[in-house]
Design a protein around this motif. Structure first.
Motif, PDB file in Angstrom:
ATOM      1  N   ASP A   1       0.826  -1.210   0.000  1.00 57.29           N
ATOM      2  CA  ASP A   1       0.000   0.000   0.000  1.00 57.29           C
ATOM      3  C   ASP A   1       0.859   1.258   0.000  1.00 57.29           C
ATOM      4  O   ASP A   1       0.505   2.268  -0.622  1.00 57.29           O
ATOM      5  CB  ASP A   1      -0.959  -0.004   1.194  1.00 57.29           C
TER       6      ASP A   1
ATOM      7  N   GLN B   1       2.184   1.689  -3.566  1.00 54.94           N
ATOM      8  CA  GLN B   1       1.142   2.193  -4.454  1.00 54.94           C
ATOM      9  C   GLN B   1       0.921   3.689  -4.252  1.00 54.94           C
ATOM     10  O   GLN B   1       0.778   4.449  -5.225  1.00 54.94           O
ATOM     11  CB  GLN B   1      -0.162   1.430  -4.211  1.00 54.94           C
TER      12      GLN B   1
ATOM     13  N   GLU C   1       1.674   6.553  -7.179  1.00 60.32           N
ATOM     14  CA  GLU C   1       0.654   7.494  -7.638  1.00 60.32           C
ATOM     15  C   GLU C   1       1.123   8.938  -7.453  1.00 60.32           C
ATOM     16  O   GLU C   1       0.917   9.791  -8.325  1.00 60.32           O
ATOM     17  CB  GLU C   1      -0.647   7.254  -6.875  1.00 60.32           C
TER      18      GLU C   1
END
Length: 298
Positions: free
Chosen positions: A276, A279, A283
């Protein structure tokens, strides 16, 4: 059976601390009448007065009030201790260090960092300049860094990385010097270069020679904004990424004289990062890189 409330205990202790109803009401933000009413209810529950009240004189705790005050303080302390034991401890944010270049750091990442940290309080993101490109490449190959975001000419300069965006490396100059270069392409170009301690200095000289640019050094600059100002004042031409000129220079200040090739904004993230977290970082960095590229193409 006693039925007094925690709010009444809070008001009672504040009256004791403030030594009066008026100052307690100011501290708690409620009316003096409300303070008096709650103290009266508390005294009714306990079956006796807690304060000695005399018109025109400060209130005083009676012996019964002193005894109840000690019990109330103990009650509050025990309640706080119980709450601390029962409440789950807030996890400390994970510290992640990403190596990046000075342009990406100062002109793109640092302005966007506060919003990222606000949206991801579980990540403590540290952005640092690498010691050297060669050191960073070796550190990635030996799995000694958590991540890197750099503008590079070739993919192998940042191993195991992903392409996020691309921008042009180009020769820029003020209109006067740009016209002189176009009129005399065989003459060496008076060029402004980063200071030797600048992280990109050695890489830029190597790239210029590889690209066949015939130049002589006209001066040095410590930061890109200084270099752009020197170029705008006619001190020399500047070899720099177009995204840097777009983000730092007003339109029309410098002219693009010659494109020297496409550079890639590439991201490496360690496979050991939490999925997580990886990610969220991907982004964030993609948004920043694409934003710079889009602005340089406008």
């Amino acid at each position: 059976m006693f039925r007094f409330t925690i709010r009444q205990i809070e008001i009672f202790l504040k009256v004791c601390e403030a030594e009066g109803f008026r100052r307690a009401s100011e501290a708690l933000g409620i009316s003096e009448a409300a303070i008096s009413h709650q103290i009266c209810l508390l005294e009714e529950q306990l079956g006796g007065a807690l304060f000695r009240r005399r018109r025109g004189a400060a209130i005083q705790l009676l012996p019964e009030g002193e005894e109840f005050r000690e019990a109330a303080i103990l009650f509050v302390r025990q309640g706080l201790a119980l709450g601390q034991r029962l409440a789950p401890a807030a996890p400390l944010p994970t510290s992640i260090t990403i190596h990046t270049g000075p342009h990406l750091l100062e002109d793109a990442l640092r302005p966007a960092l506060p919003d990222f940290l606000r949206r991801h309080p579980d990540i403590n993101l540290n952005l640092v300049l690498p010691k050297a490109r060669r050191w960073l490449k070796q550190a990635i190959l030996t799995d000694k860094v958590q991540g890197a975001l750099l503008n590079v000419k070739a993919a192998d300069e940042l191993p195991h990385s992903d392409l996020l965006a691309q921008t042009e490396m180009a020769l820029f100059a003020c209109p006067t010097i740009a016209a002189r270069i176009r009129a005399n392409p065989a003459l060496p170009i008076d060029l402004l270069l980063p200071n030797s301690e600048h992280p990109d200095a050695a890489a830029q000289i190597k790239y210029l020679r590889h690209a066949g640019v015939h130049f002589r050094i006209a001066g040095h600059y410590p930061f890109h904004d200084v270099g752009i100002r020197m170029a705008a004042e006619g001190a020399g031409a500047l070899v720099v990424l177009s995204s840097i000129v777009t983000s730092l220079a007003p339109a029309g200040l410098l002219e693009r004289v010659q494109n020297l090739g496409t550079w890639h904004t590439r991201l490496y993230l360690s496979p050991h990062l939490r999925p997580d977290h990886a990610q969220a970082l991907r982004e964030f960095f993609t948004t920043v890189a694409v934003g710079l590229t889009a602005s340089s193409e406008d």
